[in-house]
Design an enzyme around this catalytic site. Structure first.
Site, PDB file in Angstrom:
ATOM      1  N   LYS A   1      -4.137  41.412  96.891  1.00 40.61           N
ATOM      2  CA  LYS A   1      -5.269  40.485  96.932  1.00 40.61           C
ATOM      3  C   LYS A   1      -5.157  39.579  98.154  1.00 40.61           C
ATOM      4  O   LYS A   1      -4.059  39.092  98.463  1.00 40.61           O
ATOM      5  CB  LYS A   1      -5.292  39.660  95.638  1.00 40.61           C
ATOM      6  CG  LYS A   1      -6.516  38.776  95.476  1.00 40.61           C
ATOM      7  CD  LYS A   1      -6.507  38.074  94.116  1.00 40.61           C
ATOM      8  CE  LYS A   1      -7.686  37.158  93.912  1.00 40.61           C
ATOM      9  NZ  LYS A   1      -7.656  36.471  92.601  1.00 40.61           N
TER      10      LYS A   1
ATOM     11  N   SER B   1     -11.849  36.945  89.860  1.00 42.88           N
ATOM     12  CA  SER B   1     -11.944  37.033  91.296  1.00 42.88           C
ATOM     13  C   SER B   1     -11.149  38.177  91.932  1.00 42.88           C
ATOM     14  O   SER B   1     -11.366  38.469  93.108  1.00 42.88           O
ATOM     15  CB  SER B   1     -11.478  35.716  91.910  1.00 42.88           C
ATOM     16  OG  SER B   1     -10.107  35.484  91.634  1.00 42.88           O
TER      17      SER B   1
ATOM     18  N   SER C   1      -8.784  35.965  86.263  1.00 47.50           N
ATOM     19  CA  SER C   1      -9.114  36.795  87.431  1.00 47.50           C
ATOM     20  C   SER C   1      -8.374  38.108  87.558  1.00 47.50           C
ATOM     21  O   SER C   1      -8.736  38.926  88.403  1.00 47.50           O
ATOM     22  CB  SER C   1      -8.917  35.994  88.710  1.00 47.50           C
ATOM     23  OG  SER C   1     -10.047  35.202  88.912  1.00 47.50           O
TER      24      SER C   1
HETATM   25  N1  GLN Z   1     -13.558  32.856  86.964  1.00 49.03           N
HETATM   26  C1  GLN Z   1     -12.656  31.761  86.940  1.00 49.03           C
HETATM   27  C2  GLN Z   1     -13.010  30.782  88.014  1.00 49.03           C
HETATM   28  O1  GLN Z   1     -13.961  30.993  88.652  1.00 49.03           O
HETATM   29  C3  GLN Z   1     -11.248  32.248  87.088  1.00 49.03           C
HETATM   30  C4  GLN Z   1     -10.875  32.557  88.467  1.00 49.03           C
HETATM   31  C5  GLN Z   1      -9.457  32.957  88.614  1.00 49.03           C
HETATM   32  O2  GLN Z   1      -8.788  33.287  87.632  1.00 49.03           O
HETATM   33  N2  GLN Z   1      -8.987  32.881  89.838  1.00 49.03           N
HETATM   34  O3  GLN Z   1     -12.374  29.798  88.210  1.00 49.03           O
END
Ligand code: GLN
Length: 481
Positions: A79, A154, A178
């Protein structure tokens, strides 16, 4: 079967038996990238040249023989929030578009030390803020199962790469879901370890008390194999835990007999797609028929999880992202270099995307004098209550099973104009981060060709139980087919 569609464990076996080379696996992966990347867009950067060099090194090691780590010669996507020495690391943001780190994140370094082959840097929501991988400077990642749908986020690039055969394994990060949610959307398997199990050194911080690096693969054993490599104490991360590191692969064969599975009613209530509910409960029933005990539990403070999460995460983000000011890293926007304040302002307003700016503003607001007690402090209290709910539930059960997402992968663009709708997608995942617990997402069927994810939650540091239950489920499903 193309090699790029194989899982890491079987490819590792074939490599050891001399049936294939790492070069061949790498070729297969890049052939798939050439075929599918234009529509999937799983990567911000691909590292073809480095990959073939590393594959050649791995093949050389196999020729020499000896006891090599299981990951030797296996392609991995990383990532783009994890620092990779000499390889551009953008966080999906304009503000880091030209940032080339001078050091490796520990988790990535450990993969390199184990002989893994880096395929590239996976696409992501900017600074890991999002649930669909649509907030990226590189454009959205599309779901390989249906390219009109989002891949989740994400870590959407990481999950989509594994799903499409554009990589065998991937590193993701999980602040509020995410890893788990994109794995559910793409139909692959991912584990978010206990907070502190994996070093965060070199992970560009979003919300430091919630962020955790984890593994993505095609099945449970691939995740266990990867977790074996990336976990462990790291003196470079003061929050990394000094605990014994088990062999996670050993947990996979222990079966489900006698395991107590908790089902929290709050996770199966209104708002959950009934078809998803059915698939998840079918999975639980299958385990029950094979010796597990299913026990209802309550997590009464779950309704506060989204609110608490988005206050704490944005508060921490507003502080963490203060470092991107045009002075220290990459991008700078300035017409008049003499005026420092104007330079900060222009850099940050044009360098960050809309969602990131929204969160910096929200986070700054909840931390400001006069609002701190009303929002931030209250959110921290809710966090404690949520953690206590889990402690209470885990007195009665060994693991907890829930859906990962209340909805199926949605259409690209569908939730982009309504941030609140996007935030609500995280309803079943954020509480684990608030409580620091390990959790895994694995496929439990599909609806109209779109995958459904089962979430398995464990006690702190009990990844073994999570992996064990997941592996037991996988084996039972295989037997049925
Ligand atoms: N969807 C969540 C957010 O927008 C989690 C994102 C993540 O785990 N990095 O914060």
């Amino acid at each position: 079967m193309e090699l790029c569609d194989g899982n890491a464990m079987e490819l590792a076996g074939m490599l050891r038996r001399g049936e294939i080379s790492s070069r061949e696996i790498t070729e297969s992966v890049f052939k798939r990238i050439d075929e599918r990347e234009a529509s999937v867009n799983a990567f911000i950067t691909t590292t073809r040249e480095t990959a073939f060099k590393q594959a050649a090194l791995a093949d050389e090691k196999f020729r020499k023989g000896g006891d090599l780590p299981l990951l030797t010669g296996i392609p991995v996507a990383v990532k783009d929030v994890l620092c990779t020495k000499g390889i551009k690391t953008t966080c999906g943001s304009k503000i880091l578009e030209n940032f080339v780190p001078t050091y490796n994140a520990t988790a990535f370094q450990k993969l390199q030390d184990a002989g893994a082959v880096i395929v590239g840097k996976a696409n992501m929501d900017e600074f890991a803020m999002g649930s669909s991988t649509e907030n990226s400077i590189a454009g959205p990642t599309r779901n390989p199962n249906d390219v009109t749908k989002v891949a989740g986020g994400s870590s959407g690039g990481s999950a989509a790469a594994v799903c499409a055969g554009e990589s065998i394994l991937a590193l993701g990060t999980d602040t509020g879901g995410s890893i788990r949610q994109p794995c559910a959307f793409c139909g692959v398997t991912g584990i978010k370890p206990t907070y502190g199990r994996v070093s965060r050194y070199g992970l560009i911080a979003y919300a430091s008390s919630l962020d955790q690096i984890g593994a993505i693969g095609k099945n449970v054993s691939d995740c266990a194999m990867m977790l074996n490599v990336i976990s462990g104490h790291d003196p470079l991360d003061t929050t990394s835990l000094h605990v014994e590191k088990p062999d996670f692969l050993k947990a996979l064969s222990k079966g489900i007999d006698g395991v107590r599975i908790g089902i929290p009613q709050e996770f199966f209530a209104e708002g959950l797609d009934p078809q998803i509910k059915e698939k998840v409960l079918d999975a639980v029933t299958l385990l029950e028929k094979n010796g597990a005990h299913v026990i209802p539990v309550n997590l009464p403070h779950s309704p506060y999880a989204i609110g608490a999460y988005y206050l704490i995460a944005t508060a921490e983000a507003s502080s963490n992202l203060a470092r991107f000011d045009g002075v220290k890293y990459g991008y700078r926007k300035s017409e008049d270099d003499a005026d420092c304040l104007a330079m900060y302002h222009k850099t940050r307003t044009t360098g960050f995307g809309t969602e990131v700016k929204r969160r910096i503003m929200l986070g700054t607001y909840v931390l400001s004098a006069g609002y701190y007690d009303a929002y931030y402090l209250k959110a921290q209290k809710a966090r404690t209550m949520i953690k206590k709910d889990f402690d209470e539930a885990f007195r009665k059960v060994d693991c907890i099973m829930t859906p990962v997402s209340p909805c199926l992968p949605f259409a690209l663009g569908e939730k982009m104009t309504d941030p609140l709708q996007m935030y609500l997608v995280d309803i079943y995942t954020v509480s684990l981060n608030l409580a620091g617990l390990p959790g895994m997402s694995l496929p439990c069927g599909s609806i109209d060709g779109l995958p459904v994810g089962l979430q398995i939650i464990g006690k702190p540091l009990d990844e073994e139980m999570v992996l064990r239950a997941g592996a037991a489920y996988e084996q039972l499903v295989e037997k049925q087919i």
